[in-house]
Design an enzyme around this catalytic site. Structure first.
Site, PDB file in Angstrom:
ATOM      1  N   GLY A   1       7.545  -2.697  11.383  1.00  0.00           N
ATOM      2  CA  GLY A   1       7.137  -4.172  11.263  1.00  0.00           C
ATOM      3  C   GLY A   1       8.209  -4.897  10.792  1.00  0.00           C
ATOM      4  N   SER A   2       9.493  -4.482  11.049  1.00  0.00           N
ATOM      5  CA  SER A   2      10.596  -5.151  10.547  1.00  0.00           C
ATOM      6  C   SER A   2      10.519  -6.692  11.260  1.00  0.00           C
ATOM      7  CB  SER A   2      11.844  -4.644  10.547  1.00  0.00           C
ATOM      8  OG  SER A   2      12.399  -4.402  11.784  1.00  0.00           O
ATOM      9  N   ASN A   3      10.096  -6.537  12.463  1.00  0.00           N
ATOM     10  CA  ASN A   3      10.279  -7.899  13.262  1.00  0.00           C
ATOM     11  C   ASN A   3       9.090  -8.831  12.657  1.00  0.00           C
ATOM     12  OD1 ASN A   3      12.216  -8.157  15.649  1.00  0.00           O
ATOM     13  ND2 ASN A   3      11.653  -5.862  15.665  1.00  0.00           N
TER      14      ASN A   3
ATOM     15  N   LYS B   1      -8.560   2.559  27.976  1.00  0.00           N
ATOM     16  CA  LYS B   1      -8.049   1.367  27.537  1.00  0.00           C
ATOM     17  C   LYS B   1      -8.583   0.216  27.668  1.00  0.00           C
ATOM     18  CE  LYS B   1      -3.639   1.291  28.937  1.00  0.00           C
ATOM     19  NZ  LYS B   1      -2.357   1.131  27.878  1.00  0.00           N
TER      20      LYS B   1
ATOM     21  N   ARG C   1       2.198   0.638  23.188  1.00  0.00           N
ATOM     22  CA  ARG C   1       1.148   0.674  24.344  1.00  0.00           C
ATOM     23  C   ARG C   1       1.510  -0.254  25.367  1.00  0.00           C
ATOM     24  NH1 ARG C   1      -2.040   4.199  23.373  1.00  0.00           N
ATOM     25  NH2 ARG C   1      -2.010   4.931  21.177  1.00  0.00           N
ATOM     26  N   ILE C   2       1.125   0.412  26.549  1.00  0.00           N
ATOM     27  CA  ILE C   2       1.210  -0.525  27.954  1.00  0.00           C
ATOM     28  C   ILE C   2       0.072  -1.530  27.921  1.00  0.00           C
ATOM     29  CG2 ILE C   2       1.316  -0.537  30.479  1.00  0.00           C
ATOM     30  CD1 ILE C   2       2.758   2.151  30.060  1.00  0.00           C
ATOM     31  N   ILE C   3       0.215  -2.772  28.111  1.00  0.00           N
ATOM     32  CA  ILE C   3      -0.801  -3.673  28.130  1.00  0.00           C
ATOM     33  C   ILE C   3      -1.782  -3.348  29.477  1.00  0.00           C
ATOM     34  CG2 ILE C   3      -1.674  -6.192  28.059  1.00  0.00           C
ATOM     35  CD1 ILE C   3      -0.353  -5.150  25.352  1.00  0.00           C
TER      36      ILE C   3
ATOM     37  N   ASN D   1       7.076 -10.147  24.835  1.00  0.00           N
ATOM     38  CA  ASN D   1       7.443  -8.856  24.012  1.00  0.00           C
ATOM     39  C   ASN D   1       8.905  -9.118  23.663  1.00  0.00           C
ATOM     40  OD1 ASN D   1       7.381  -6.235  23.410  1.00  0.00           O
ATOM     41  ND2 ASN D   1       8.289  -5.729  25.349  1.00  0.00           N
TER      42      ASN D   1
ATOM     43  N   HIS E   1      12.184  -6.319  23.285  1.00  0.00           N
ATOM     44  CA  HIS E   1      12.688  -5.149  23.682  1.00  0.00           C
ATOM     45  C   HIS E   1      14.205  -4.783  23.318  1.00  0.00           C
ATOM     46  CE1 HIS E   1      12.718  -1.236  25.819  1.00  0.00           C
ATOM     47  NE2 HIS E   1      13.722  -1.743  26.245  1.00  0.00           N
TER      48      HIS E   1
END
Ligand code: GAR
EC number: 2.1.2.2
Length: 187
Positions: free
Chosen positions: A14-16, A64, A90-92, A106, A108
């Site tokens: 959670g640094s972002n 999912k 996780r893939i949305i 997102n 990346h």
């Protein structure tokens, strides 16, 4: 004019998330953290900033689709307009993508389309590229695909270690994501 509500999704450190919370006025309210990992330290960070959190485990749901239905409910209850993935691993799926079409972003840690997926920093480092970077993009059904909103390049120096490269990338992420967030929520 009242500010719109946004949610952050995260799975780990959670640094972002913290950088977003520390960035000052982002022209939106961060009112919900969604986390798929009960052991993630991002949960304590959310407590520190008094951001309500919804934690779930994918294995508690049959599919999912089932957990994403719950996530959409939580997002709607909190009147969320935009979703920002910040290390959500996780893939949305279609359930969330359809409910928040064009509204999921997102970050990346590579210059996409290079090095999608897990451990992008390690992938780039071991590939001995001279330049890597950070990408912010709209989320689609693929893994780290979707239209690019912003990219920032980072030089990989001869004497960089994996750790020093990680540090440089995170530093750039922590500046770039709040900036993009502030711009995009005005759209
Ligand atoms: C960040 O580097 C983010 O770009 C990456 O996970 C890290 C989370 O760090 N995301 C991806 O790799 C998405 N494919 P954080 O939990 O400290 O913010």
């Amino acid at each position: 004019m009242s500010k719109i509500n946004v949610a952050v999704f995260a799975s780990g450190t959670g640094s972002n998330f913290e950088a977003i919370m520390e960035a000052g006025d982002l022209s939106c309210n961060i009112v919900l953290l969604i986390c798929d990992n009960p052991g993630a330290t991002v949960i304590q960070k959310a407590e520190k900033y008094q951001v309500p959190t919804f934690v779930f485990r994918s294995k508690d749901y049959v599919s999912k689709e089932e957990y994403e239905k719950v996530l959409v409910e939580k997002l709607k209850e909190a009147n969320i307009s935009w979703v920002f993935l910040a290390g959500y691993m996780r893939i949305i799926g279609p359930t969330l993508l359809e409910a928040y079409e064009g509204k999921i972003i997102n970050i990346h840690p590579s210059l996409l389309p290079d090095f999608p997926g897990k451990d992008a920093i390690g992938q780039a480092y071991h590939a001995r590229v001279k330049t890597t970077g950070v990408t912010v993009h709209y989320v689609d059904a693929g893994i780290d695909t979707g239209p690019i909103i912003a990219q920032e390049e980072i030089e990989v120096k001869e004497n960089d270690t994996l750790e020093s490269l990680e540090e440089k990338i995170h530093h750039v992420e922590h500046q770039l994501y709040p900036r993009v967030m502030k711009d995009i929520v005005k759209k």
